[in-house]
Design a protein around this motif. Structure first.
Motif: not given
Ligand code: SF4
Length: 215
Positions: A61-64, A153-165
């Motif tokens: 998915g590009g970021c994960f 659930l381990e994809c959570q850090p990558a999603l939040l990191g990609a958004l700089e959430a």
């Protein structure tokens, strides 16, 4: 956020209640929603990434990168994804914690009202995105969150990191991958050129029971 738009039925569902409730319960629901409406400042972020699927359920998915049969099926025929995050902010957690100490019945209703409120906010944002994309000939799949089905659930850090959430809207992760503030959502939504109109509330609320992309 305008709390009048939150479904009272959904609040009761999160409370585990069925059927009509007493006036006292409904008054407590209204009161909690009014308090949340004052205390919460919902915010969201989105970013678009390329998508590549492999036959064995592999997803880039590009970021994960991950393996998930459920998400692969939902993203079939998509060429891009939107990575999405939203939060009610810390106001809802402060109210829940405050009433956990002072008035447990209100804390339980507050918890349910906040859960219904973040879902309503996400649905409103996604309805806007859906209309925007459809106007240019692209169609969105429903939100699919880490932890749902076999989407790790381990994809959570990558999603939040990609958004700089963390930096932009204050969503942090605990060591056990739970989000803080607790009334926060992350999700992936497929973008497809195939005209296929999804229910913004997700497959569970959608009447297309024979849909090939149903999760
Ligand atoms: S079941 Fe409905 S919401 Fe789910 S992918 Fe199909 S059309 Fe979209």
């Amino acid at each position: 956020m305008d709390q009048t738009e939150v479904s009272r039925g959904e609040v009761l569902r999160y409370m585990g209640c069925k059927g009509a409730q007493s006036e006292a319960v409904m008054a407590l629901v209204e009161d909690c929603l009014a308090q949340l409406g004052q205390a919460c400042e919902p915010r969201h972020l989105t970013a678009v990434f390329p998508l590549s699927l492999s036959a064995d359920g592999g997803i880039d998915g590009g970021c994960f990168r991950t393996h998930s049969r459920n998400l692969s099926r939902n993203l079939a025929d998509c060429h891009k994804i939107i990575v999405f995050a939203a939060t009610l902010g810390t106001g809802a957690d402060h109210l829940i914690h405050k009433y956990s100490r002072l008035e447990m019945s209100r804390a339980v209703v507050m918890q349910a009202a906040a859960a219904a409120m973040i879902e309503e906010y996400c649905d409103q944002v996604c309805s806007g995105l859906k209309a925007e994309y459809e106007a240019r000939g692209e169609y969105l799949r429903p939100r699919f969150s880490p932890g749902y089905g076999d989407f790790p659930l381990e994809c959570q850090p990558a999603l939040l990191g990609a958004l700089e959430a963390g930096k932009r809207i204050g969503i942090k992760l605990t060591d056990s991958l739970l989000m803080m503030p607790s009334k926060s959502v992350t999700a992936v939504m497929g973008i497809s050129k195939k005209p296929h109109r999804c229910d913004v509330r997700g497959c569970e609320a959608c009447g297309k029971t024979d849909c090939a992309y149903r999760r």
